[in-house]
Design a protein around this motif. Structure first.
Motif, PDB file in Angstrom:
ATOM      1  N   UNK A 206       0.762  -1.304   0.001  1.00 53.56           N
ATOM      2  CA  UNK A 206       0.050   0.029  -0.208  1.00 53.56           C
ATOM      3  C   UNK A 206       0.415   1.579   0.495  1.00 53.56           C
ATOM      4  N   UNK A 207       0.251   2.227  -0.899  1.00 51.93           N
ATOM      5  CA  UNK A 207       1.304   3.709  -0.865  1.00 51.93           C
ATOM      6  C   UNK A 207       1.161   4.470   0.460  1.00 51.93           C
ATOM      7  N   UNK A 208       0.055   4.023   1.716  1.00 56.34           N
ATOM      8  CA  UNK A 208       0.249   5.111   2.359  1.00 56.34           C
ATOM      9  C   UNK A 208       0.960   4.641   3.277  1.00 56.34           C
ATOM     10  N   UNK A 209       1.123   2.895   3.586  1.00 57.61           N
ATOM     11  CA  UNK A 209       1.971   2.414   4.417  1.00 57.61           C
ATOM     12  C   UNK A 209       3.404   2.353   3.721  1.00 57.61           C
TER      13      UNK A 209
ATOM     14  N   UNK B  59      -3.661  -4.234   9.888  1.00 56.71           N
ATOM     15  CA  UNK B  59      -4.235  -3.444  10.457  1.00 56.71           C
ATOM     16  C   UNK B  59      -4.138  -2.012  11.727  1.00 56.71           C
ATOM     17  N   UNK B  60      -2.737  -2.251  11.324  1.00 58.18           N
ATOM     18  CA  UNK B  60      -2.151  -0.629  12.123  1.00 58.18           C
ATOM     19  C   UNK B  60      -2.146   0.513  11.230  1.00 58.18           C
ATOM     20  N   UNK B  61      -2.634  -0.021   9.818  1.00 56.64           N
ATOM     21  CA  UNK B  61      -2.600   1.440   8.972  1.00 56.64           C
ATOM     22  C   UNK B  61      -1.088   1.863   8.849  1.00 56.64           C
ATOM     23  N   UNK B  62      -0.155   1.351   9.195  1.00 51.60           N
ATOM     24  CA  UNK B  62       1.188   2.258   9.023  1.00 51.60           C
ATOM     25  C   UNK B  62       1.125   2.607  10.273  1.00 51.60           C
ATOM     26  N   UNK B  63       0.874   2.988  11.220  1.00 51.30           N
ATOM     27  CA  UNK B  63       0.835   3.376  12.121  1.00 51.30           C
ATOM     28  C   UNK B  63       2.810   1.959  13.103  1.00 51.30           C
ATOM     29  N   UNK B  64       2.244   1.428  12.432  1.00 47.25           N
ATOM     30  CA  UNK B  64       3.631   0.752  13.300  1.00 47.25           C
ATOM     31  C   UNK B  64       5.435   1.274  13.153  1.00 47.25           C
ATOM     32  N   UNK B  65       4.812   2.255  12.230  1.00 42.50           N
ATOM     33  CA  UNK B  65       5.652   2.657  11.480  1.00 42.50           C
ATOM     34  C   UNK B  65       5.825   4.353  12.042  1.00 42.50           C
ATOM     35  N   UNK B  66       4.819   4.697  12.661  1.00 47.13           N
ATOM     36  CA  UNK B  66       4.804   6.385  13.194  1.00 47.13           C
ATOM     37  C   UNK B  66       4.991   6.056  14.761  1.00 47.13           C
ATOM     38  N   UNK B  67       5.590   5.158  15.275  1.00 49.52           N
ATOM     39  CA  UNK B  67       5.217   4.780  17.033  1.00 49.52           C
ATOM     40  C   UNK B  67       7.252   4.466  16.707  1.00 49.52           C
TER      41      UNK B  67
ATOM     42  N   UNK C  91      11.325  -4.362   2.700  1.00 45.05           N
ATOM     43  CA  UNK C  91      12.150  -3.199   3.546  1.00 45.05           C
ATOM     44  C   UNK C  91      12.832  -4.036   4.597  1.00 45.05           C
ATOM     45  N   UNK C  92      13.671  -3.334   5.223  1.00 47.68           N
ATOM     46  CA  UNK C  92      14.570  -3.732   5.457  1.00 47.68           C
ATOM     47  C   UNK C  92      14.626  -3.210   7.640  1.00 47.68           C
ATOM     48  N   UNK C  93      14.023  -4.730   8.120  1.00 47.32           N
ATOM     49  CA  UNK C  93      13.561  -4.350   9.365  1.00 47.32           C
ATOM     50  C   UNK C  93      14.606  -3.355  10.437  1.00 47.32           C
ATOM     51  N   UNK C  94      14.313  -3.396  11.794  1.00 50.05           N
ATOM     52  CA  UNK C  94      15.140  -2.789  12.507  1.00 50.05           C
ATOM     53  C   UNK C  94      15.098  -3.197  13.423  1.00 50.05           C
ATOM     54  N   UNK C  95      16.078  -2.887  14.196  1.00 56.96           N
ATOM     55  CA  UNK C  95      16.404  -3.129  15.600  1.00 56.96           C
ATOM     56  C   UNK C  95      15.565  -2.877  16.686  1.00 56.96           C
ATOM     57  N   UNK C  96      14.315  -3.572  17.338  1.00 58.94           N
ATOM     58  CA  UNK C  96      13.630  -3.370  18.338  1.00 58.94           C
ATOM     59  C   UNK C  96      13.413  -3.109  19.644  1.00 58.94           C
ATOM     60  N   UNK C  97      14.616  -4.190  19.823  1.00 62.24           N
ATOM     61  CA  UNK C  97      15.709  -4.727  21.116  1.00 62.24           C
ATOM     62  C   UNK C  97      15.108  -3.733  21.945  1.00 62.24           C
TER      63      UNK C  97
ATOM     64  N   UNK D 244       8.935   5.058   4.845  1.00 65.71           N
ATOM     65  CA  UNK D 244       9.941   6.126   5.193  1.00 65.71           C
ATOM     66  C   UNK D 244      10.249   7.227   5.358  1.00 65.71           C
ATOM     67  N   UNK D 245       8.745   7.744   5.754  1.00 67.22           N
ATOM     68  CA  UNK D 245       9.217   8.813   7.008  1.00 67.22           C
ATOM     69  C   UNK D 245       9.629   8.476   8.304  1.00 67.22           C
ATOM     70  N   UNK D 246       9.375   7.151   8.875  1.00 66.92           N
ATOM     71  CA  UNK D 246       9.756   6.602   9.807  1.00 66.92           C
ATOM     72  C   UNK D 246      11.460   6.369   9.639  1.00 66.92           C
ATOM     73  N   UNK D 247      11.623   6.953   8.637  1.00 65.45           N
ATOM     74  CA  UNK D 247      13.173   6.237   8.352  1.00 65.45           C
ATOM     75  C   UNK D 247      13.202   4.270   8.262  1.00 65.45           C
ATOM     76  N   UNK D 248      12.549   3.871   7.859  1.00 65.21           N
ATOM     77  CA  UNK D 248      12.341   2.771   7.074  1.00 65.21           C
ATOM     78  C   UNK D 248      13.612   2.162   5.766  1.00 65.21           C
ATOM     79  N   UNK D 249      14.186   1.743   5.605  1.00 61.57           N
ATOM     80  CA  UNK D 249      15.109   1.373   4.090  1.00 61.57           C
ATOM     81  C   UNK D 249      13.984   0.668   3.142  1.00 61.57           C
TER      82      UNK D 249
END
Length: 287
Positions: A54-57, A183-191, A120-126, A62-67
């Motif tokens: 999806x476009x929005x996600x 289900x997060x409509x992309x909010x996984x990337x805004x938090x 997309x490349x994952x981020x370290x969330x530890x 990208x805005x959340x710094x993902x590659x």
């Protein structure tokens, strides 16, 4: 090759590049790999990659710094120029692939969607590497969440409240599960998200001197009687079992939502929303 000898714009060159990267078979190795990423958390963890639909996600990622490393698009759903308008927002080079509707339907989760998928490349969330963005944080903690839909709803609530962090204790699935992203409509990337064991997250909160308020009936008081203007973590458990003893033994105070109906519980994301926005009310909604 005359096409390349002409004076061309970036848009022309990009369209030419896409035309040279067409995938028409479901048996293509790249498509098989994307399917594995979609279906298997084990593969996502091992490869440190996941897919977004999806476009929005994709734009939020990208805005959340993902590659983003690759984009796959279906021309019968989305226009090439629309794809390229998204590409221009990327800071890195990305491979572009045109795919058929059959391939897209294999990779996509949604029936009505936008015709574009990103690798997309994952981020370290530890939690060990997590740094709080605020000295007086307001944090949501979800312990052992099982349903991707609930996790997504919690992330949407956290985004709406602009929380400082969402911590997931003892997660039952990786956060890059496509159902969570959807289900997060992309909010996984805004938090700001971190994950870890219940033990490690409790230790983190104690080291940061954060008050812990557990949503539980045991030894609880009404939620609106507490002061959330100090460094605060609101902890919610599963609808089936609630919080673990580990959290219950380490809360500053357990809190409850008074209810007048026959049942004594509500959806975890609804409950979290009530608690979070009381904290926001006390802090002033702009803080």
């Amino acid at each position: 090759m005359k096409y390349l000898k002409k004076k061309t714009s970036f848009l022309d060159i990009s369209i030419f590049a896409i035309m040279q990267n067409q995938i028409k078979s479901l048996q293509n190795d790249k498509i098989k790999f994307l399917t594995q990423l979609k279906e298997k958390s084990r593969v996502r963890r091992k490869e440190k990659l996941f897919i977004i639909e999806g476009k929005r996600e994709i734009i939020l990622a990208i805005q959340g710094g993902y590659e983003v490393t690759q984009l796959y698009y279906c021309p019968s759903i989305i226009n090439v120029k629309e794809v390229l308008s998204i590409v221009t927002t990327f800071k890195n080079k990305v491979e572009l692939f045109e795919i058929t509707i059959e391939i897209y339907q294999k990779l996509a989760y949604r029936v009505t969607t936008e015709g574009i998928i990103a690798l997309v490349v994952s981020k370290d969330t530890s939690i060990e590497n997590f740094v709080l963005p605020s000295k007086n944080p307001l944090i949501l903690i979800a312990e052992a969440p099982e349903k991707p839909g609930n996790i997504g709803a919690l992330l949407r609530t956290a985004d709406a409240a602009q929380l400082d962090a969402v911590l997931i204790a003892d997660p039952k699935t990786d956060i890059y599960n496509p159902n969570i992203i959807r289900s997060s409509v992309g909010c996984i990337f805004t938090n700001n998200i971190a994950t870890g064991s219940t033990f490690d997250i409790i230790n983190f909160l104690k080291k940061q001197k954060i008050h812990i308020y557990g949503a539980a009936l045991q030894a609880s008081v009404d939620y609106h009687t507490q002061d959330y203007t100090q460094p605060t973590a609101i902890v919610v458990g599963t609808e089936a079992t609630g919080l673990s003893n580990s959290f219950l033994e380490n809360t500053t105070q357990n809190i409850k939502i008074p209810m007048s109906g026959i049942i004594d519980s509500m959806n975890v994301s609804v409950a979290a929303g009530i608690l979070i926005f009381e904290a926001k009310r006390q802090r002033g909604f702009n803080n």
